[in-house]
Scaffold this active site. Structure first.
Site, short mmCIF file in Angstrom:
data_model
loop_
_atom_site.label_atom_id
_atom_site.label_comp_id
_atom_site.label_asym_id
_atom_site.label_seq_id
_atom_site.Cartn_x
_atom_site.Cartn_y
_atom_site.Cartn_z
N LYS A 1 0.82 -1.21 0.00
CA LYS A 1 0.00 0.00 0.00
C LYS A 1 0.86 1.27 0.00
O LYS A 1 2.05 1.25 0.29
CB LYS A 1 -0.98 -0.03 1.18
N ARG B 1 -3.08 -10.32 5.31
CA ARG B 1 -3.47 -10.35 3.89
C ARG B 1 -2.33 -9.76 3.08
O ARG B 1 -1.98 -8.59 3.23
CB ARG B 1 -4.76 -9.54 3.70
#
Length: 330
Positions: free
Chosen positions: A273, A308
């Site tokens: 991210k 994740r």
């Protein structure tokens, strides 16, 4: 004024955290007015002590989990994913990628057909279903979770063998979703978000990011239970990057252990991210593995039960070495 208690984790000293293997002998006291110091774990209010210490195995439908954290591999079949740009859009390639992630140690393959990257527009449900349809036969026998906000997609995926629903809207997007998850007795991830994918990064705002997200997830868990979903089937995700700026994301990561106070397993998804680029410099998505591993290890150290990730083999290797360095975890 409400007080919140963030456990200070250790190995073997104090009360067991979430059933172990971590423990905590003291907790930081937080309020919306600021930090109030530390207290002994034995002095915690009864409700917080119960939530922090109660064992919370992952839902039985996920199968036998040898060790935690469980690694959830990301499989986006969207043409506009932020992380892989449609690399797995072809069914044969997607199925091969799922098989490879499972062989590398992923306990779940998180299958998503609608991009929820910042700025993404909503995808018609029919298109989401059409992207998924060619995959189900090839994914049979693999542990699959479905990354979707739509009840019709959840139902189709569960019928095809999916063992968990991962909803970035925490069952707020589709009015039929909560009832569907309850009726199917499906495990579900409730993820915090602010706004929609199309608007969430426009101007995210929090009075106190850590406590605001905690309170929001607490309310969504209560709403899910009220809708008939077993608390034992609920997993919470603080939603790194979903309606959050850098300072908000870092506040959540630094205070991550607080979320054990929700009394349910925690999933952390920060792989690749933009916060990595925001901290480490202008790092392209393809070069964010080191940052992704650093956040995964920070999550593991905070006791999260699920990670994740996009880079399964590398994360599995890192977690194995991390566990080997902590005798209490081996």
């Amino acid at each position: 004024m409400r007080r919140y208690y963030r456990p200070i984790l250790s190995e073997g000293e104090g009360l067991p955290l979430a059933g172990g293997p971590f423990a905590f002998a003291r907790a930081e006291v937080l309020t919306r007015a600021g930090h109030e110091g530390f207290i002994a774990a034995a002095d915690l209010p009864d409700d917080w002590r119960d939530h922090l210490t109660r064992p919370r195995p992952l839902p039985a439908r996920l199968g036998q989990v040898a060790s935690l954290p469980l690694i959830m591999g990301v499989l986006n079949i969207t043409p506009d994913s932020f992380s892989d740009g449609g690399r797995n859009a072809a069914p044969a390639i997607a199925i091969a990628a799922a098989q490879a992630m499972h062989a590398a140690g992923a306990g779940l393959i998180d299958l998503g057909a609608e991009s929820t990257r910042p700025g993404a527009a909503a995808l018609p449900v029919a298109d989401e279903l059409a992207r998924l349809a060619p995959l189900w036969a090839g994914l049979a026998g693999l542990p699959v979770s479905i990354d979707t906000r739509n009840a019709a997609v959840m139902a189709t995926a569960i019928d095809a063998g999916a063992c968990l629903v991962n909803d970035v809207s925490a069952l707020t997007h589709d009015p039929a979703a909560a009832a569907l998850v309850a009726a199917r007795a499906a495990p579900v991830v409730l993820m915090h978000h602010q706004g929609t994918p199309a608007t969430m990064q426009a101007a995210p705002h929090y009075d106190d990011a850590l406590l605001d997200v905690f309170d929001w997830l607490e309310r969504r868990i209560a709403a899910a239970v009220a809708a008939g979903i077993s608390r034992d089937n609920i997993i919470a995700d603080p939603g790194i990057g979903f309606g959050k700026g850098l300072t908000h994301n870092l506040a959540l990561l630094r205070g991550l252990a607080l979320f054990h106070g929700l009394g349910v397993p925690i999933l952390l998804g920060a792989s690749r991210k933009s916060l990595i680029s925001n901290v480490a410099g202008d790092v392209p998505v393809a070069q964010r593995l080191p940052g992704s591993l650093a956040i995964a290890l920070a999550g593991a150290q905070a006791g999260v039960q699920m990670l994740r990730v996009h880079d399964v083999a590398e994360t599995v290797q890192a977690i194995r070495l991390w566990r080997a360095c902590h005798p209490a975890l081996t």
